[in-house]
Structure formats: C-alpha cells, structure tokens
Design an enzyme around this catalytic site. Structure first.
Site, PDB file in Angstrom:
ATOM      1  N   LYS A  43     -20.677  -1.913  -7.743  1.00 32.10           N
ATOM      2  CA  LYS A  43     -20.051  -1.427  -6.502  1.00 32.10           C
ATOM      3  C   LYS A  43     -20.323  -0.206  -5.974  1.00 32.10           C
ATOM      4  CE  LYS A  43     -18.199  -2.191  -2.613  1.00 32.10           C
ATOM      5  NZ  LYS A  43     -18.855  -2.875  -1.321  1.00 32.10           N
TER       6      LYS A  43
ATOM      7  N   CYS B  64     -16.105   2.848   3.328  1.00 32.81           N
ATOM      8  CA  CYS B  64     -16.702   2.677   2.001  1.00 32.81           C
ATOM      9  C   CYS B  64     -17.771   3.792   1.404  1.00 32.81           C
ATOM     10  CB  CYS B  64     -17.611   1.193   2.128  1.00 32.81           C
ATOM     11  SG  CYS B  64     -16.351  -0.139   2.318  1.00 32.81           S
TER      12      CYS B  64
HETATM   13  N1  LIG Z   1     -13.236  -3.839   4.801  1.00 30.98           N
HETATM   14  C1  LIG Z   1     -14.776  -3.801   4.171  1.00 30.98           C
HETATM   15  O1  LIG Z   1     -15.673  -4.063   4.895  1.00 30.98           O
HETATM   16  C2  LIG Z   1     -14.913  -3.840   2.790  1.00 30.98           C
HETATM   17  C3  LIG Z   1     -16.199  -4.004   2.150  1.00 30.98           C
HETATM   18  C4  LIG Z   1     -16.199  -4.056   0.618  1.00 30.98           C
HETATM   19  C5  LIG Z   1     -15.017  -3.740  -0.043  1.00 30.98           C
HETATM   20  N2  LIG Z   1     -13.859  -3.507   0.526  1.00 30.98           N
HETATM   21  C6  LIG Z   1     -12.821  -3.222  -0.389  1.00 30.98           C
HETATM   22  O2  LIG Z   1     -11.783  -4.274  -0.386  1.00 30.98           O
HETATM   23  C7  LIG Z   1     -10.518  -4.034  -0.718  1.00 30.98           C
HETATM   24  C8  LIG Z   1      -9.539  -4.344   0.602  1.00 30.98           C
HETATM   25  O3  LIG Z   1     -10.207  -3.644   1.975  1.00 30.98           O
HETATM   26  P1  LIG Z   1      -9.844  -4.119   3.147  1.00 30.98           P
HETATM   27  O4  LIG Z   1     -10.823  -3.529   4.002  1.00 30.98           O
HETATM   28  O5  LIG Z   1      -9.650  -5.638   3.333  1.00 30.98           O
HETATM   29  O6  LIG Z   1      -8.410  -3.789   3.430  1.00 30.98           O
HETATM   30  P2  LIG Z   1      -7.207  -3.895   4.505  1.00 30.98           P
HETATM   31  O7  LIG Z   1      -6.488  -2.516   4.546  1.00 30.98           O
HETATM   32  O8  LIG Z   1      -7.824  -4.262   5.761  1.00 30.98           O
HETATM   33  O9  LIG Z   1      -6.403  -5.093   4.065  1.00 30.98           O
HETATM   34  C9  LIG Z   1      -5.410  -4.922   2.731  1.00 30.98           C
HETATM   35  C10 LIG Z   1      -4.306  -5.690   2.913  1.00 30.98           C
HETATM   36  O10 LIG Z   1      -3.589  -5.637   1.784  1.00 30.98           O
HETATM   37  C11 LIG Z   1      -2.083  -5.582   2.031  1.00 30.98           C
HETATM   38  N3  LIG Z   1      -1.442  -5.158   0.738  1.00 30.98           N
HETATM   39  C12 LIG Z   1      -1.278  -3.861   0.442  1.00 30.98           C
HETATM   40  N4  LIG Z   1      -0.530  -3.935  -0.931  1.00 30.98           N
HETATM   41  C13 LIG Z   1      -0.100  -5.373  -1.032  1.00 30.98           C
HETATM   42  C14 LIG Z   1       0.264  -5.900  -2.096  1.00 30.98           C
HETATM   43  N5  LIG Z   1       0.908  -5.173  -3.266  1.00 30.98           N
HETATM   44  N6  LIG Z   1       0.591  -7.228  -2.143  1.00 30.98           N
HETATM   45  C15 LIG Z   1      -0.060  -7.881  -1.006  1.00 30.98           C
HETATM   46  N7  LIG Z   1      -0.682  -7.185   0.036  1.00 30.98           N
HETATM   47  C16 LIG Z   1      -0.993  -6.183  -0.118  1.00 30.98           C
HETATM   48  C17 LIG Z   1      -2.038  -4.686   3.018  1.00 30.98           C
HETATM   49  O11 LIG Z   1      -0.887  -4.724   3.911  1.00 30.98           O
HETATM   50  C18 LIG Z   1      -3.340  -5.015   4.023  1.00 30.98           C
HETATM   51  O12 LIG Z   1      -3.081  -6.248   4.806  1.00 30.98           O
HETATM   52  C19 LIG Z   1     -10.718  -2.301  -0.666  1.00 30.98           C
HETATM   53  O13 LIG Z   1     -10.866  -1.949  -2.066  1.00 30.98           O
HETATM   54  C20 LIG Z   1     -11.917  -2.088   0.193  1.00 30.98           C
HETATM   55  O14 LIG Z   1     -12.285  -0.842  -0.506  1.00 30.98           O
HETATM   56  C21 LIG Z   1     -14.011  -3.674   1.810  1.00 30.98           C
END
Ligand SMILES: NC(=O)c1ccc[n+]([C@@H]2O[C@H](COP(=O)([O-])OP(=O)(O)OC[C@H]3O[C@@H](n4cnc5c(N)ncnc54)[C@H](O)[C@@H]3O)[C@@H](O)[C@H]2O)c1
Length: 398
Positions: free
Chosen positions: A197, A251
């Site tokens: 990744k 990202c």
């Molecule tokens: N958004 C993208 O396009 C994308 C693409 C690839 C990878 N990622 C990766 O995926 C992961 C999540 O990204 P995202 O964009 O969904 O983040 P986001 O901020 O949109 O969502 C994360 C959610 O997790 C919740 N959260 C935080 N701590 C928590 C806990 N202890 N228990 C339960 N919920 C909790 C937050 O309140 C939030 O709603 C990250 O590592 C990101 O790098 C994101």
C-alpha cells in the site's frame, strides 16, 4: 466495522448488502446517529441509497460500542504527527476496544494504511491482554485502494492484496473478502501487504515529483514544460506525468512518510519526492508574488489575483491537504488581493467564492492552480496576465 468514515462506511454497507449482519462502530455519536437514521455524513455517489437500504433491512446498524463478532475490520485514521512519524493511536484504541469481545476463531483485519509491522503490533496488543487466544484467532492486513467518488464500484471490482500474520490468517481473510469482492485476491504476508500500500502511493508521488522538478528546471531554461513532456512521451517507453501546484489529498502526500520515518537511511528518492512536491507549492507562491510585485511597479496599484481551483486535484470538491488552497490562503495572508474560485463548490464557509463569470471583469492576474475542465476553454482578455501551473491552458493540444 471499526470506523465509519470514507472507507469504513461504504465497506460496511457493501458487506451488509450481501445479507451479512454488520455492526458499524464509531466513536462519533453524530456519525452513529446519522447512519442509524439511514443517512450518511460523507459525500460519495450512490452511498446514501445503499446505506438507507441496508439499514432499513436491518443488515447494518451503527453503535459506539463494539459487540462480539466473527470478523472485525478496522478502518480508522492513520495520520502522521510531528516529524512525519505515523500516529497509530486510533488503531491502537480501536484494537483495545474490541479485545474483551474477541472469541476463539475470530478474524481481525486491519484496512487502515499503516507502517510495516503494524499488524504484528496488533497481535502483540491482543495477546498481551488475552494470552488465551494465542493460536486461536486469525489476524490479517488488507489495504484499501479505492478512488473517492467511485468507491462503491471499486470496492467490489478492484484487486486486493491480503496478508495474514500466518498462512491460516491469510486463507481465512481471503475466504471473507470473497463474500463481496469480485476483483482478484492476491495472497501474501502482512508485512508485504503493508508495504505494498505504501509503495503504491510513493510510486505516484515520485513520478509526480519528477514532473514537478522538470517544470522548475524548464522555467529557468525558458522551455515550455508541457510541450516538452508531450514530445518526450512520444518515446515508446517514456511516460512522464503532468506537473502541478504540488501534491495534496490524504493519501499520496501522507503515506510515503510512513516509509521514510521507518527507513530514513534507505528511502532517499521517496523523501526527496515528498520534499520536491512540497517545495513546488512554495515555488508557485513565489512566482505569483513576483508577478504581483511587477504589476504594482508597472501600474502603481496592487493586482487583483484570481486563484483558479482550490481542490487537491481536478474535477472534485475535496480540499483536504490541497496545495492550491494553500497557495490562495498564503497569498491572502501575505496581504495580496485574492479571489477564490472553485467551480466544484457552491460555497465555502471561510471565504467568499467568486464565480467564473466575475473573474474576467475583476482580475489583473489569473493563476491556474487546478486543471478543472471549466477552465480549459475559458476566454480571457489579452491584457490579463496568466500564470498556468497545472497546464490547463495547454491540454487541448495533448
Ligand atoms: N479515504 C480514502 O480514499 C482512503 C483510501 C485508501 C486508504 N485509506 C485509509 O483508510 C483509513 C481510514 O480512512 P478514512 O478516509 O475512512 O478516514 P475517516 O476519517 O473518513 O474515517 C475514520 C472514522 O474512524 C472513526 N474512529 C476513530 N477512532 C476510532 C475508534 N477507536 N473506534 C471506532 N471508530 C473510530 C472516526 O470517528 C471516523 O469516523 C486510513 O488509514 C486511510 O489512510 C483511505
């Protein structure tokens, strides 16, 4: 599903649409309440209908507390803190919150983008408190590659890389993803999957840095970089990307640091790429300031500068870590008269947005920061100075 954000919510809804019972867990009461009403708190095409459907049918429910489950997915944020060190506190607290609910035979999958070794750390955290589960549960890493704006389609269709802490974990996770992924599932170990990744996004960053470095060299050499790249790409094995205002989003601008922080001696190109792409944004600011100062010398008054595009890439409304927004804000902070233009947003709480129609009448310098399609054919009077940092005025010749 631990974490109901841009990744967790669509994934939870997709799994629920296969008639599997999903509990979505989030620390935010607002998020949990919104989803339980069958609504969504993020912008993603087709997601609202899907969530509404699966919540109404009872396959998806949200909660602030985890319950005992057969499979746990973790998709919480993994930002970086000072010195670009990864912040794993969200992952750790999500893992800690499920420990007491874990039962023999459970499968725990980390989906958050994470430094190499994180899946093994999860294993340590779990077995420290629950030594009874040693050899009795499965733990795997499976990164997410979806493109925001096309998430529902890509969640199903993209290939996935799946790496367990042992072979049984890999096999169990592959079995699980087969329930809802149509793309191919590639087996490996957890470290390779974690690195995979990070490498995907670092590779993009390095290639963009090459283009950005070229753009600064060509500026000094008085060569049109867009024409140069078009010509170089006529070579059958050369494919140079387009330069821009910098690299944004959450990202590509973040993940390479997870490699650099862990392998500082070895990751020379990856670090330089990050620095070049960040520097490009500062270089753009300097270029605009110089043009504005020249305007003042020539005209005896300050220029009105239109910053065209605020999003972090073309044709979206996402401003997270956007270099274009940084340019516009910095110019305004430094006392320049700036108009903010973003055709993909109706309004923006912090600034008044200027419409495309008003730009022509009010502007002395037009600065193209993002190659939005609306900017391509825009007619501009000959007496307005144009600074094009994203090649949007050159694209028709591509
Ligand atoms: N958004 C993208 O396009 C994308 C693409 C690839 C990878 N990622 C990766 O995926 C992961 C999540 O990204 P995202 O964009 O969904 O983040 P986001 O901020 O949109 O969502 C994360 C959610 O997790 C919740 N959260 C935080 N701590 C928590 C806990 N202890 N228990 C339960 N919920 C909790 C937050 O309140 C939030 O709603 C990250 O590592 C990101 O790098 C994101």
């Amino acid at each position: 599903m631990m974490g109901l954000g841009y990744i967790g919510l669509p994934t939870a809804a997709l799994i629920a649409s296969k008639k599997l019972n999903v509990t979505g867990v989030d620390i935010s009461h607002r998020v949990v309440n919104t989803i339980n009403e069958g609504k969504i708190h993020i912008v993603e095409p087709d997601l609202d209908g899907l969530v509404h459907h699966v919540v109404k049918q009872g396959y998806l429910q949200a909660s602030t507390k985890p319950i005992a489950a057969d499979v746990y997915l973790i998709a919480v944020p993994t930002p970086f803190k000072e010195n670009h060190m990864p912040d794993l506190s969200f992952v750790e607290s999500a893992v800690k919150s499920i420990i007491t609910t874990l039962q023999k035979g459970a499968l725990v999958i980390l989906e958050s983008t994470s430094p190499v070794g994180t899946t093994h750390k999860i294993q340590e955290i779990i077995f420290k408190e629950r030594p009874d589960l040693k050899g009795e549960i499965y733990i795997a890493y499976c990164p997410e590659r979806v493109l925001p704006g096309n998430v529902i389609y890509e969640l199903e269709q993209n290939d996935r890389v799946i790496g367990g802490i042992d072979e049984a974990s890999t096999e169990k996770a592959v079995w699980f993803y087969k329930h809802f992924v149509k793309g191919e599932l590639h087996k490996t170990n957890s470290q390779t999957a974690e690195m995979c990744k990070l490498v995907e996004n670092s590779s993009r960053d390095v290639q963009i840095a090459f283009a950005n470095e070229l753009s600064m060299i060509c500026d000094k050499a008085n060569i049109d970089v867009w024409k140069l790249i078009r010509l170089a790409n006529k070579h059958p094995r050369v494919n140079i990307l387009q330069p821009g205002t910098g690299v944004g989003g959450h990202c590509i601008a973040v993940d390479p640091w997870f490699i650099v922080s862990e392998f500082p001696e070895e990751s020379k190109i990856i670090r330089s790429a990050r620095e070049i792409n960040n520097y490009k944004t500062e270089w753009v600011i300097e270029k605009v300031k110089n043009a504005a100062l020249q305007f003042k010398i020539d005209n005896g008054r300050g220029a009105v500068i239109s910053c065209m595009g605020l999003a972090f890439k073309p044709n979206i409304d996402d401003l997270r870590e956007s270099p274009a927004l940084h340019v516009a804000e910095q110019l305004q902070k430094d006392g320049f008269n700036v108009l903010f233009i973003e055709p993909n947003l109706n309004k923006y709480p912090k600034y008044n947005l200027t419409s495309l129609n008003d730009v022509r009448e009010k502007t002395d310098i037009i600065v193209f920061l993002v190659a939005h399609k609306e900017f391509m054919a825009m007619e501009i009077d000959g007496n307005i100075k144009i600074l094009d940092f994203c090649g949007v005025r050159n694209q028709s010749q591509n």
